[in-house]
Write a protein that holds these residues in place. Structure first.
Motif, PDB file in Angstrom:
ATOM      1  N   ILE A 169       0.831  -1.205   0.000  1.00 49.18           N
ATOM      2  CA  ILE A 169       0.000   0.000   0.000  1.00 49.18           C
ATOM      3  C   ILE A 169       0.860   1.246   0.000  1.00 49.18           C
ATOM      4  O   ILE A 169       0.558   2.219  -0.675  1.00 49.18           O
ATOM      5  CB  ILE A 169      -0.971  -0.015   1.203  1.00 49.18           C
ATOM      6  N   THR A 170       1.954   1.218   0.725  1.00 42.87           N
ATOM      7  CA  THR A 170       2.753   2.442   0.778  1.00 42.87           C
ATOM      8  C   THR A 170       3.721   2.563  -0.386  1.00 42.87           C
ATOM      9  O   THR A 170       4.048   3.666  -0.784  1.00 42.87           O
ATOM     10  CB  THR A 170       3.526   2.558   2.101  1.00 42.87           C
ATOM     11  N   CYS A 171       4.177   1.451  -0.927  1.00 46.92           N
ATOM     12  CA  CYS A 171       5.194   1.542  -1.975  1.00 46.92           C
ATOM     13  C   CYS A 171       4.741   1.014  -3.327  1.00 46.92           C
ATOM     14  O   CYS A 171       5.442   1.190  -4.315  1.00 46.92           O
ATOM     15  CB  CYS A 171       6.462   0.815  -1.557  1.00 46.92           C
ATOM     16  N   GLN A 172       3.591   0.374  -3.385  1.00 54.81           N
ATOM     17  CA  GLN A 172       3.074  -0.128  -4.652  1.00 54.81           C
ATOM     18  C   GLN A 172       4.036  -1.098  -5.314  1.00 54.81           C
ATOM     19  O   GLN A 172       3.984  -1.294  -6.524  1.00 54.81           O
ATOM     20  CB  GLN A 172       2.776   1.004  -5.622  1.00 54.81           C
ATOM     21  N   ALA A 173       4.911  -1.685  -4.560  1.00 56.11           N
ATOM     22  CA  ALA A 173       5.834  -2.636  -5.161  1.00 56.11           C
ATOM     23  C   ALA A 173       6.442  -3.470  -4.047  1.00 56.11           C
ATOM     24  O   ALA A 173       6.331  -3.136  -2.864  1.00 56.11           O
ATOM     25  CB  ALA A 173       6.924  -1.909  -5.937  1.00 56.11           C
ATOM     26  N   LEU A 174       7.091  -4.527  -4.431  1.00 51.78           N
ATOM     27  CA  LEU A 174       7.629  -5.449  -3.448  1.00 51.78           C
ATOM     28  C   LEU A 174       8.621  -6.338  -4.171  1.00 51.78           C
ATOM     29  O   LEU A 174       8.234  -7.150  -4.993  1.00 51.78           O
ATOM     30  CB  LEU A 174       6.471  -6.292  -2.891  1.00 51.78           C
ATOM     31  N   ASP A 175       9.907  -6.177  -3.872  1.00 49.51           N
ATOM     32  CA  ASP A 175      10.871  -7.060  -4.531  1.00 49.51           C
ATOM     33  C   ASP A 175      11.520  -7.978  -3.509  1.00 49.51           C
ATOM     34  O   ASP A 175      11.246  -7.903  -2.309  1.00 49.51           O
ATOM     35  CB  ASP A 175      11.912  -6.249  -5.304  1.00 49.51           C
ATOM     36  N   GLY A 176      12.384  -8.845  -4.006  1.00 51.98           N
ATOM     37  CA  GLY A 176      12.989  -9.836  -3.136  1.00 51.98           C
ATOM     38  C   GLY A 176      13.750  -9.220  -1.980  1.00 51.98           C
ATOM     39  O   GLY A 176      13.727  -9.733  -0.854  1.00 51.98           O
ATOM     40  N   ALA A 177      14.418  -8.106  -2.240  1.00 55.76           N
ATOM     41  CA  ALA A 177      15.208  -7.485  -1.180  1.00 55.76           C
ATOM     42  C   ALA A 177      14.308  -7.034  -0.037  1.00 55.76           C
ATOM     43  O   ALA A 177      14.653  -7.191   1.145  1.00 55.76           O
ATOM     44  CB  ALA A 177      15.983  -6.294  -1.748  1.00 55.76           C
ATOM     45  N   VAL A 178      13.152  -6.479  -0.388  1.00 59.82           N
ATOM     46  CA  VAL A 178      12.244  -6.026   0.657  1.00 59.82           C
ATOM     47  C   VAL A 178      11.712  -7.217   1.440  1.00 59.82           C
ATOM     48  O   VAL A 178      11.609  -7.172   2.670  1.00 59.82           O
ATOM     49  CB  VAL A 178      11.090  -5.215   0.042  1.00 59.82           C
ATOM     50  N   LEU A 179      11.407  -8.290   0.741  1.00 54.48           N
ATOM     51  CA  LEU A 179      10.931  -9.483   1.448  1.00 54.48           C
ATOM     52  C   LEU A 179      11.982  -9.972   2.444  1.00 54.48           C
ATOM     53  O   LEU A 179      11.650 -10.343   3.577  1.00 54.48           O
ATOM     54  CB  LEU A 179      10.607 -10.588   0.439  1.00 54.48           C
ATOM     55  N   GLU A 180      13.229  -9.948   2.031  1.00 53.86           N
ATOM     56  CA  GLU A 180      14.277 -10.379   2.960  1.00 53.86           C
ATOM     57  C   GLU A 180      14.365  -9.447   4.167  1.00 53.86           C
ATOM     58  O   GLU A 180      14.569  -9.891   5.296  1.00 53.86           O
ATOM     59  CB  GLU A 180      15.637 -10.446   2.247  1.00 53.86           C
ATOM     60  N   GLU A 181      14.217  -8.153   3.907  1.00 60.84           N
ATOM     61  CA  GLU A 181      14.226  -7.219   5.029  1.00 60.84           C
ATOM     62  C   GLU A 181      13.096  -7.511   6.002  1.00 60.84           C
ATOM     63  O   GLU A 181      13.282  -7.497   7.215  1.00 60.84           O
ATOM     64  CB  GLU A 181      14.044  -5.784   4.527  1.00 60.84           C
ATOM     65  N   LEU A 182      11.929  -7.749   5.455  1.00 60.96           N
ATOM     66  CA  LEU A 182      10.784  -8.005   6.333  1.00 60.96           C
ATOM     67  C   LEU A 182      11.035  -9.242   7.186  1.00 60.96           C
ATOM     68  O   LEU A 182      10.712  -9.266   8.375  1.00 60.96           O
ATOM     69  CB  LEU A 182       9.498  -8.175   5.505  1.00 60.96           C
ATOM     70  N   VAL A 183      11.627 -10.245   6.581  1.00 61.62           N
ATOM     71  CA  VAL A 183      11.890 -11.472   7.337  1.00 61.62           C
ATOM     72  C   VAL A 183      13.043 -11.263   8.318  1.00 61.62           C
ATOM     73  O   VAL A 183      12.928 -11.580   9.508  1.00 61.62           O
ATOM     74  CB  VAL A 183      12.195 -12.634   6.373  1.00 61.62           C
ATOM     75  N   ASP A 184      14.156 -10.717   7.832  1.00 61.75           N
ATOM     76  CA  ASP A 184      15.360 -10.645   8.656  1.00 61.75           C
ATOM     77  C   ASP A 184      15.312  -9.534   9.700  1.00 61.75           C
ATOM     78  O   ASP A 184      15.844  -9.692  10.802  1.00 61.75           O
ATOM     79  CB  ASP A 184      16.594 -10.433   7.766  1.00 61.75           C
ATOM     80  N   ASP A 185      14.721  -8.406   9.340  1.00 63.75           N
ATOM     81  CA  ASP A 185      14.754  -7.255  10.249  1.00 63.75           C
ATOM     82  C   ASP A 185      13.525  -7.160  11.134  1.00 63.75           C
ATOM     83  O   ASP A 185      13.533  -6.427  12.122  1.00 63.75           O
ATOM     84  CB  ASP A 185      14.891  -5.944   9.458  1.00 63.75           C
ATOM     85  N   ILE A 186      12.453  -7.828  10.734  1.00 62.24           N
ATOM     86  CA  ILE A 186      11.234  -7.705  11.531  1.00 62.24           C
ATOM     87  C   ILE A 186      10.749  -9.063  12.043  1.00 62.24           C
ATOM     88  O   ILE A 186      10.706  -9.296  13.246  1.00 62.24           O
ATOM     89  CB  ILE A 186      10.085  -7.049  10.726  1.00 62.24           C
ATOM     90  N   TYR A 187      10.417  -9.955  11.136  1.00 62.59           N
ATOM     91  CA  TYR A 187       9.659 -11.106  11.624  1.00 62.59           C
ATOM     92  C   TYR A 187      10.516 -12.104  12.387  1.00 62.59           C
ATOM     93  O   TYR A 187      10.076 -12.624  13.418  1.00 62.59           O
ATOM     94  CB  TYR A 187       8.882 -11.768  10.486  1.00 62.59           C
ATOM     95  N   LEU A 188      11.718 -12.396  11.905  1.00 61.35           N
ATOM     96  CA  LEU A 188      12.572 -13.317  12.656  1.00 61.35           C
ATOM     97  C   LEU A 188      12.916 -12.755  14.039  1.00 61.35           C
ATOM     98  O   LEU A 188      12.792 -13.475  15.043  1.00 61.35           O
ATOM     99  CB  LEU A 188      13.843 -13.634  11.852  1.00 61.35           C
TER     100      LEU A 188
END
Lengths: 197, 197
Positions: A169-188
């Motif tokens: 919603i905020t960025c209208q896009a989502l690439d692999g790097a962002v997915l890794e950030e979400l996993v590594d920096d937030i969810y894990l």
DNA sequence: CCCCTAAGATACTTTGCGTTTCTTAACCCT
DNA sequence: AGGGTTAAGAAACGCAAAGTATCTTAGGGG
């Protein structure tokens, strides 16, 4: 296109309309999604649509609900991080850039048609298959000793979906790097920080 | 209301328009926010507004930006949890239900006017004062020994804003219980789970 | 076989965005 | 001070799209 004179009815017609609506959503997005175009594409006319759905938002949600791809099996790669990456990626595919555009657009309209808000909210906050997938992935990680035993509150179960949706919603896009950030920096880190109660 | 014949210009006029736009946003929300109503309320006319902003979305964002309340000082209650609760509450006040309605509405329009998307995104993802506040709160908690030393990636700094906004967008509401959940079930565990690098 | 329901076509009303045109007030500059 | 330039203000328009109303007609069920 130029279907003969056969006049479709009932369920058959309804499916054709939802197919057309879905195709329109994919091609032009919700912002340019018009009832008239859907009617034309389905080879019918506006009143037929308005007899079935109260407004364009409900039509879009109906098409979405019917055609949304399934999540598939729960990922099981043998490691927590890769399980999560697979899951986040699937959420991203499922959400899709079009999808969040639709969420934003429908939410915006929900303030004129409050019943639409409830409809959409129920789709956003209760994807049981997803929360169960998260639970299973985490339980396997605990069994393997990758995580200490922990209590998973509902909000933590929902977090993957919320994180991905927020990004769309905020960025209208989502690439692999962002997915890794979400996993590594937030969810894990979040999972490591949760303890038993 | 019936201002005399004095014709305002430049900055004075602009402020009057933004005041009127802000008042409209608060009263009727973005979904019913019309350029014509703003012009009438400001005692001027549409072309004057269109000479200054490209479309209604940019007008709304401009009014928002100017009138958005400040964050205030960094909370310092002596304990991490209460600092975070205070911060989350302020974010909620600042965001406000109207605000997320606007975010949804503006984002929906951003797909017709891509430049609007950039404008809005910059407002959503770079609230420096907020991220610095988070950093300070965490650093104080580390100094007190409440948290082990940790590395805070940008995404974790942004998370409080993302969490609150997501809640507003999906639920159109935010009460104290939800704020406590966000802090206790998501953000505190996340901080505890982050380590040095 | 007829009749009644719902499909399909057409055209309408309404709303609101964004524009165009024109007039005139106010500021600026010499 | 006065004349010219800039921008304010008013009115009306074009356009798109939502949603509605009217009417005709196909086709399935009794």
């Amino acid at each position: 296109m130029s279907e003969p004179k056969s006049r479709r009815r009932g369920a058959e017609l309804e499916r054709a309309i939802l197919d057309a609506a879905w195709a329109e959503l994919r091609e032009v997005g919700y912002a340019r999604f018009t009832v008239e175009a859907v009617a034309a594409r389905a080879g019918t006319s506006k009143p037929v649509l308005y007899r079935r759905w109260k407004n364009r938002a409900e039509l879009a949600v109906a098409a979405w609900q019917q055609r949304m791809p399934a999540f598939g099996d729960v990922p099981d790669t043998g490691a927590l991080r890769s399980d999560l990456l697979t899951l986040f990626t699937r959420i991203g595919l499922r959400t899709g850039s079009m999808m969040s555009e639709m969420v934003a657009g429908v939410m915006a309209e929900a303030f004129r048609h409050p019943e639409v808000a409830d409809l959409l909210r129920s789709r956003l906050t209760q994807p049981m298959p997803l929360t169960e997938a998260v639970r299973e992935i985490v339980e396997r990680a605990v069994a393997r000793g990758e995580l200490a035993p922990l209590h998973l509150p509902p909000r933590a179960l929902r977090a993957p979906l919320d994180l991905v949706r927020n990004e769309y919603i905020t960025c209208q896009a989502l690439d692999g790097a962002v997915l890794e950030e979400l996993v590594d920096d937030i969810y894990l880190p979040l999972l490591r920080g949760l303890r038993l109660d």
